[in-house]
Motif scaffolding. Structure first.
Motif: not given
Length: 132
Positions: A54, A72, A75, A103
């Motif tokens: 990141a 994203l 993840n 996430n």
């Protein structure tokens, strides 16, 4: 303009050590953002992206001027990575949608959006809603 979707590394790199795979992944992400000035959407869903990755994305987002959508989701980005990306969005005025669903983020939506000003609303940020 074009859309780029990056999935897991090629089969030949999967047998390498985890560290080598991480280096390969970071190189691919970095090059995708640095060398594609016409890139408008990037899907990095389910690529085992972590805070270290990141931070690479944060650096690229500061200078990339055409990216409109960044996925994203799915993840392993934690608070550190999410905050780094949100800080980068302060200087990136083109990103309209950032998907961070699924996430490891525990900081609040408000905390991540705190880097915005009323004159520069950065983007539509997608996060899970906390269950109370």
């Amino acid at each position: 303009f074009f859309f780029l979707m990056i999935r897991r590394p090629p089969r030949s790199t999967q047998s390498r050590s985890s560290a080598a795979s991480d280096v390969y992944k970071r190189q691919v992400i970095s090059e995708a953002l640095k060398s594609n000035s016409a890139l408008y959407a990037l899907n990095l869903e389910c690529n085992w992206i972590r805070n270290e990755d990141a931070i690479i994305i944060e650096e690229a987002l500061k200078t990339h001027k055409s990216l409109i959508q960044l996925d994203l989701s799915g993840n392993h980005i934690g608070n550190e990575g999410a905050v780094a990306i949100s800080v980068a969005l302060k200087s990136n005025k083109t990103l309209a949608q950032l998907n961070l669903l699924h996430n490891c983020i525990t900081v609040s939506y408000t905390h991540l959006r705190a880097h915005e000003t009323s004159l520069h609303l950065v983007c539509r940020l997608l996060l899970e809603k906390k269950k109370h």
